[in-house]
Design a protein around this motif. Structure first.
Motif, PDB file in Angstrom:
ATOM      1  N   ALA A   1      57.845 -37.394  74.334  1.00  0.00           N
ATOM      2  CA  ALA A   1      56.635 -37.407  73.670  1.00  0.00           C
ATOM      3  C   ALA A   1      56.054 -35.948  73.706  1.00  0.00           C
ATOM      4  O   ALA A   1      55.368 -35.669  72.641  1.00  0.00           O
ATOM      5  N   LEU A   2      56.106 -35.106  74.696  1.00  0.00           N
ATOM      6  CA  LEU A   2      55.560 -33.900  74.955  1.00  0.00           C
ATOM      7  C   LEU A   2      56.437 -32.850  74.160  1.00  0.00           C
ATOM      8  O   LEU A   2      55.847 -31.936  73.502  1.00  0.00           O
ATOM      9  N   LEU A   3      57.751 -33.074  74.236  1.00  0.00           N
ATOM     10  CA  LEU A   3      58.564 -32.384  73.195  1.00  0.00           C
ATOM     11  C   LEU A   3      58.509 -32.513  71.806  1.00  0.00           C
ATOM     12  O   LEU A   3      58.395 -31.582  70.969  1.00  0.00           O
ATOM     13  N   ASN A   4      58.078 -33.945  71.496  1.00  0.00           N
ATOM     14  CA  ASN A   4      57.657 -34.007  70.068  1.00  0.00           C
ATOM     15  C   ASN A   4      56.374 -33.334  69.651  1.00  0.00           C
ATOM     16  O   ASN A   4      56.007 -32.562  68.817  1.00  0.00           O
ATOM     17  N   PHE A   5      55.483 -32.931  70.816  1.00  0.00           N
ATOM     18  CA  PHE A   5      54.208 -32.471  70.503  1.00  0.00           C
ATOM     19  C   PHE A   5      54.546 -30.804  70.308  1.00  0.00           C
ATOM     20  O   PHE A   5      54.024 -30.236  69.396  1.00  0.00           O
ATOM     21  N   GLN A   6      55.417 -30.381  71.282  1.00  0.00           N
ATOM     22  CA  GLN A   6      55.820 -28.903  70.931  1.00  0.00           C
ATOM     23  C   GLN A   6      56.572 -28.682  69.656  1.00  0.00           C
ATOM     24  O   GLN A   6      56.205 -27.793  69.200  1.00  0.00           O
ATOM     25  N   THR A   7      57.390 -29.693  69.287  1.00  0.00           N
ATOM     26  CA  THR A   7      58.201 -29.449  67.965  1.00  0.00           C
ATOM     27  C   THR A   7      56.942 -29.718  66.658  1.00  0.00           C
ATOM     28  O   THR A   7      57.227 -28.774  65.964  1.00  0.00           O
ATOM     29  N   MET A   8      56.111 -30.518  66.931  1.00  0.00           N
ATOM     30  CA  MET A   8      55.056 -30.562  66.019  1.00  0.00           C
ATOM     31  C   MET A   8      54.298 -29.389  65.883  1.00  0.00           C
ATOM     32  O   MET A   8      53.916 -28.919  64.635  1.00  0.00           O
ATOM     33  N   ILE A   9      54.064 -28.643  66.797  1.00  0.00           N
ATOM     34  CA  ILE A   9      53.233 -27.340  66.940  1.00  0.00           C
ATOM     35  C   ILE A   9      54.049 -26.242  66.524  1.00  0.00           C
ATOM     36  O   ILE A   9      53.569 -25.487  65.612  1.00  0.00           O
ATOM     37  N   ILE A  10      55.191 -26.262  66.906  1.00  0.00           N
ATOM     38  CA  ILE A  10      56.171 -25.282  66.219  1.00  0.00           C
ATOM     39  C   ILE A  10      56.373 -25.382  64.854  1.00  0.00           C
ATOM     40  O   ILE A  10      56.224 -24.486  64.068  1.00  0.00           O
ATOM     41  N   ASP A  11      56.298 -26.401  64.156  1.00  0.00           N
ATOM     42  CA  ASP A  11      56.591 -26.603  62.758  1.00  0.00           C
ATOM     43  C   ASP A  11      55.412 -26.400  62.105  1.00  0.00           C
ATOM     44  O   ASP A  11      55.551 -25.588  60.971  1.00  0.00           O
ATOM     45  N   PHE A  12      53.970 -26.660  62.512  1.00  0.00           N
ATOM     46  CA  PHE A  12      52.872 -26.330  61.909  1.00  0.00           C
ATOM     47  C   PHE A  12      52.702 -24.974  61.828  1.00  0.00           C
ATOM     48  O   PHE A  12      52.126 -24.363  60.672  1.00  0.00           O
ATOM     49  N   THR A  13      53.100 -24.241  62.931  1.00  0.00           N
ATOM     50  CA  THR A  13      52.457 -23.024  63.343  1.00  0.00           C
ATOM     51  C   THR A  13      53.450 -21.913  62.753  1.00  0.00           C
ATOM     52  O   THR A  13      53.181 -20.766  62.328  1.00  0.00           O
ATOM     53  N   GLY A  14      54.739 -22.419  62.400  1.00  0.00           N
ATOM     54  CA  GLY A  14      55.852 -21.537  61.939  1.00  0.00           C
ATOM     55  C   GLY A  14      56.039 -20.509  63.286  1.00  0.00           C
ATOM     56  O   GLY A  14      56.794 -19.466  62.969  1.00  0.00           O
ATOM     57  N   LEU A  15      55.866 -20.736  64.349  1.00  0.00           N
ATOM     58  CA  LEU A  15      56.148 -19.816  65.588  1.00  0.00           C
ATOM     59  C   LEU A  15      57.313 -20.376  66.203  1.00  0.00           C
ATOM     60  O   LEU A  15      57.737 -21.575  65.885  1.00  0.00           O
ATOM     61  N   GLU A  16      57.819 -19.789  67.438  1.00  0.00           N
ATOM     62  CA  GLU A  16      59.060 -20.122  68.082  1.00  0.00           C
ATOM     63  C   GLU A  16      59.100 -21.046  69.237  1.00  0.00           C
ATOM     64  O   GLU A  16      60.254 -21.808  69.428  1.00  0.00           O
ATOM     65  N   ILE A  17      57.824 -20.922  69.834  1.00  0.00           N
ATOM     66  CA  ILE A  17      57.592 -21.782  71.008  1.00  0.00           C
ATOM     67  C   ILE A  17      56.431 -22.126  70.950  1.00  0.00           C
ATOM     68  O   ILE A  17      55.672 -21.410  70.783  1.00  0.00           O
ATOM     69  N   ALA A  18      56.338 -23.145  71.858  1.00  0.00           N
ATOM     70  CA  ALA A  18      54.883 -23.694  72.031  1.00  0.00           C
ATOM     71  C   ALA A  18      55.038 -24.600  73.280  1.00  0.00           C
ATOM     72  O   ALA A  18      55.839 -25.030  73.857  1.00  0.00           O
ATOM     73  N   ASN A  19      53.659 -24.497  74.032  1.00  0.00           N
ATOM     74  CA  ASN A  19      53.491 -25.153  75.293  1.00  0.00           C
ATOM     75  C   ASN A  19      53.336 -26.679  75.167  1.00  0.00           C
ATOM     76  O   ASN A  19      52.949 -27.198  74.048  1.00  0.00           O
TER      77      ASN A  19
END
Length: 983
Positions: A146-164
């Motif tokens: 679920a947290l990996l989903n969170f990071q993926t969601m943030i990466i997708d929306f922000t257009g950046l390469e890594i999220a915590n």
């Protein structure tokens, strides 16, 4: 026994029930019945345990374990305990003092819809909220996914390469971005630019954070500022706090030309329609995910996000979930890179954040899973179109909108808004008021009816809006998003409630929580989170209030705060309490800031040395550095206590510069140090202050108080001692208590005035300022601790402490013949936790502490804390909530594992191919045709009787952490693609 012969007879009278010897002496015992629900050990079990320990009664044991010099002589002065029903009724009456208005205030906080399937199956589900931080990833694959989903969601929306995996709130995330930028740019400048159109609470937190790091702030208008000025970084709000959409592309390029980094604080829902920060070439993006299904909660808890470019991945604060593989070659998840970074790097750590807002991040990511790309875009479009209708309607009424470009927030220029304010209040509506303007922010819950109501307030006549044209967006064409998001499979297959329900159940079945077994983690108590304590969290009177609603609407919250503060002050012996810090790490930071401000107020600006024992929690030195303090370590003796002579020598050496000592009590080694009063006296004699890390306060409540034996400041982990659940690694609350001379410097419990939301009302100039975005931090979970204290009362809280100490000593006694107990007090007793030494097993059987931890999974247990504070050991903390049967089951498992190790030592079990080295065993591995191990499948998977009756299966084998760090992947990606990254 049921009397079948008299089953139809008249019911007994109330008086006869009260008098009946079988009615539990109702009136005398009903009042403390919750104590018996919370404490897992009954009187008979106590006597059995005490007999094995060689004590005749519990008080004699406590007198031997806790130094007499610090003992309380009188009971805590707390209200009489209430039953669960009484406490809920009392709290409900307090909650009803709050007024739930319709808030269009915005400023990063919005009404939203929490899908019922998410509320019932995550927020209200103990499988999710009683799990611990995923340090044992094999039994945490559900929440890690679920947290990996969170990071993926943030990466997708922000257009950046890594999220915590999330941070505490948007304001502290922005402050973390500032300090990370400072570190990355190697201090080319000490000046940081802040857009004055950022949310005001963010600006205030950044001011607090910058002060002792000697960072100079420029708070100005980026549209007119000359960016040829030397700065190491900048922060812009996107869209701006007043709703305006700016194109920062050129400004970002100017800052990059002088090697500075740019952070955009971006509204997540707006990014469904706006160009992403990555597309604007920003270096960092931060923000709040609250509007993705998480209630307002008067400010928290909510999951902030933090995303950046891949080149900065090792500087990212907090936690990152990464993909790796297990011993069978299957994809597996675990915490990557930053896992417990503070424990390793200590004063060299880039941040003191040691956790995440896991439960809230899980809710936000599941919201995205449920709605998917199309659903989120439709929500964003609907919010934006309603905002555009509102803007056109207001223009038709003769009002001027500040900007033609906006997403969900508009600002109206107005000279006199008294009549609007009066009408809004009479309609139970909050707007954002600032000098000569009014801000209105719409959200997912807004309807056309709401828009008409708003227009009626401004026009005082009904305005027909059906004909208003909204063909085009109120977003510049070159700022409209063209790139896609949420394209991964997980965001495109669970859009029906049936499918999402099954998906959530699959995830939770992969995780071990308190619903499975005891979690005996030292230093991180995992005790009962009672259902009655959790119920108020979802009451609308608590979770539907905007954090900047006027105080006149939040009198229930103010009552709850004042009562909780008074109770915590009585429990700790302090004069003042601040509830604002929303994590233990934030409490540490706030406490040290208070100490620094105190020294400054006396003209002692040179006091910048912080003494910290070598055994201290890793966040201690990290927090000290964040406050601009230099860390000097203090040695410990062979018993794990502070070396008094070394402390004296260093306190005297640095007497002119000594700011503070940070100490944990009972000690990090799990014992009550006899010399604690002397230690505090030494520091005070040389002009310093004593900061006490309250992580182990659960061993003191009702027995002793830090304010009485010399501490000046102490933070409390409400998510530990006072029953707020860990939620899989967050949320937490870390309030601080202080002695009278430090009260003026407490964090600012500010309010944003009902008529000036833009300007913070600073009522106390001595305050350190704000350390969290919301005035009272994670306010909506404070009712949990209120309920716990209200139901336990003075005697119940004291008994809980005593039983926690009894349980720890019982476990130490049972395990002592099999494992060395590393530290004990003068009486041979431990406090609330014990440390067993596994280091000799490396020599005798080539067994490491990790092998024992993974083998415990086969027995259905989460391992205790590994290798801290001493490498190669386990710290075991049983809490007061576990039954004797569960304590014995844990001890039996540990003894059984020791016997398995003995088989290795004697040569009857292979040194390399054995049940410990291959643990944990998955169900699939047991049914494999290729079973070549020299032990049976039954020994592997069903090592005792209990597991044959109730078996928890890990879904992955032991995870290869090194592989995952060599091949860092932190988003949803297929293993086939991942395997190509092997280096």
């Amino acid at each position: 026994m049921l009397d079948l012969d008299n089953i139809n007879s008249s019911p007994p009278s109330e008086d006869s029930l009260i008098a009946s010897p079988t009615s539990h002496n109702a009136l005398s015992k009903d009042k403390d019945i919750f104590k018996h629900r919370h404490i897992g050990i009954g009187e008979k079990e106590q006597l059995l345990m005490l007999k094995k320990l060689g004590y005749g009664d519990l008080d004699t044991l406590i007198d031997s374990a806790v130094p007499q010099a610090i003992r309380l002589r009188n009971p805590l002065q707390l209200p009489s305990p209430q039953t669960e029903i009484e406490a809920l009724a009392t709290l409900k009456s307090i909650a009803q003092e709050n007024k739930v208005y319709r808030s269009y205030i915005g400023m990063g906080y919005y009404n939203c819809i929490t899908p019922a399937v998410i509320q019932r199956n995550i927020l209200e589900n103990p499988n999710w909220y009683t799990a611990y931080t995923p340090y044992q990833p094999e039994i945490a694959q559900g929440r890690l996914e679920a947290l990996l989903n969170f990071q993926t969601m943030i990466i997708d929306f922000t257009g950046l390469e890594i999220a915590n995996a999330s941070l505490l709130d948007e304001a502290t995330a922005a402050a973390e971005a500032m300090t990370m930028s400072y570190a990355v740019t190697k201090h080319k400048s000490n000046t940081f630019f802040v857009d004055r159109n950022c949310h005001p609470q963010t600006i205030e937190v950044i001011k607090t954070r910058a002060k002792y790091l000697e960072i100079e702030l420029i708070i100005d208008n980026p549209q007119t500022f000359d960016f040829e000025t030397s700065i190491f970084g900048a922060l812009f709000q996107y869209p701006a706090s007043d709703g305006t959409i700016y194109d920062y592309t050129n400004v970002i390029e100017q800052i990059h030309q002088q090697k500075g980094l740019v952070t955009l604080a971006a509204d997540l829902l707006s990014l469904a329609l706006l160009k992403s920060p990555g597309e604007l070439n920003a270096d960092i993006a931060v923000g709040n995910t609250q509007r993705f299904g998480v209630p307002l909660g008067y400010g928290g808890p909510h999951a902030a996000y933090f995303a950046t470019k891949d080149e900065y991945k090792r500087q990212v604060p907090g936690r990152i979930v990464g993909v790796s593989k297990d011993v069978h070659g299957q994809p597996a998840l675990r915490l990557a890179l930053q896992t417990r970074e503070q424990h390793i790097r200590r004063d060299k750590a880039t941040s003191n954040i040691c956790t995440a807002q896991v439960l809230l991040a899980v809710i936000a990511s599941t919201y995205a899973v449920y709605h998917g790309e199309e659903g989120i875009k439709n929500i964003a479009l609907r919010v934006h179109k309603l905002t555009k209708i509102l803007a056109k309607g207001l223009e038709k009424l003769g009002y001027q909108i500040k900007s033609p470009y906006f997403f969900d927030t508009i600002t109206i220029e107005i000279e006199d808004y008294d009549s609007v304010l009066s009408l809004a209040e009479s309609n139970l509506i909050n707007f954002r008021y600032d000098k000569n303007s009014i801000g209105i922010s719409l959200d997912e819950t807004t309807t056309l009816k709401d828009v008409k109501q708003i227009l009626a307030i401004f026009g005082q006549n009904e305005l027909s809006i059906e004909h208003l044209a909204i063909d085009n967006l109120g977003i510049p064409s070159d700022m409209q998003r063209q790139s896609r998001y949420l394209t991964e499979t997980v965001f495109n297959q669970y859009h029906s409630e049936t499918e999402l329900l099954r998906y959530l159940h699959r995830l939770e079945s992969k995780d071990l929580s308190l619903t499975t077994s005891m979690i005996a983690l030292g230093s991180c108590t995992m005790k009962l989170n009672a259902t009655a304590e959790m119920l108020p969290v979802t009451w609308a009177e608590f979770n539907s209030i905007h954090p900047f609603a006027p105080l006149s609407q939040t009198q229930g919250y103010q009552t709850l705060f004042s009562q909780l503060e008074a109770w915590l002050a009585e429990i700790t012996g302090f004069a003042g309490i601040s509830l604002q810090p929303n994590a233990g790490s934030q409490g540490e930071y706030a406490g040290l800031q208070v100490i620094r401000k105190y020294h400054d107020s006396r003209g002692d600006f040179a006091r910048s040395i912080c003494l910290i024992p070598e055994s201290a929690h890793g966040t201690n030195p990290a927090s000290a550095v964040m406050c601009g303090l230099k860390v000097i370590p203090v040695k410990c003796d062979t018993e794990g206590d502070i070396n008094i002579e070394d402390l004296k020598a260093k306190a005297e050496k640095y007497k002119d510069k000594l700011a503070a000592l940070m100490i944990t009590y009972p000690s990090t080694h799990g014992v009550f140090e006899e010399g604690i009063k002397n230690i505090c006296g030494i520091i005070h004699a040389f002009g310093g202050q004593v900061y006490l890390d309250g992580a182990n306060m659960n061993a003191q409540v009702g027995l002793c108080r830090p304010g009485d034996f010399g501490a000046d400041v102490c933070h409390l982990n409400l998510h530990k001692t006072f029953c707020i659940p860990h939620g899989g690694g967050g949320p937490g609350v870390g309030p601080i208590g202080v002695m009278p001379h430090l009260v003026p410097f407490l964090p600012l419990s500010y309010q944003l005035s009902a008529i000036s939301y833009q300007s913070l009302e600073i009522s106390n100039s001595d305050s350190i300022g704000m350390v969290s975005a919301a005035p009272w931090g994670s306010a909506s979970i404070l009712p949990i601790s209120w309920m716990y204290i209200a139901m336990m009362g003075s005697q119940g809280l004291t008994d809980a402490t005593k039983i926690a100490i009894l349980n720890a000593n019982y476990i130490a006694h049972r395990l002592a013949p099999h494992y060395p107990i590393l530290f004990t007090g003068k009486s041979g007793l431990v406090a609330h936790e014990c440390i067993i030494d596994l280091r000799p097993l490396r020599k005798t059987a080539q067994i490491e502490v990790e092998d024992v931890a993974k083998r415990l999974i086969d027995y259905g247990f989460h391992a205790p804390t590994m290798s801290w504070p001493v490498a190669g050991t386990m710290m075991i903390e049983p809490t007061e909530s576990e039954s004797l049967a569960e304590l014995d089951r844990f001890c039996d498992a540990m003894i059984s594992i020791r016997q398995e190790i003995s088989s290795i030592e004697m040569g009857t079990m292979d040194h390399e191919d054995n049940v410990l080295k291959n643990a944990p065993h998955t169900a699939i591995s047991l049914i494999s045709e290729d079973w070549s191990h020299p032990y049976s499948r039954e020994d592997a998977g069903y090592p005792d009787i209990f597991t044959k009756q109730h078996k928890f299966w890990p879904v992955v084998g032991r995870i290869d952490n090194a592989y995952g760090d060599r091949n860092l992947v932190c988003s949803c990606i297929g293993m086939d693609q991942y395997n190509t990254k092997e280096t």
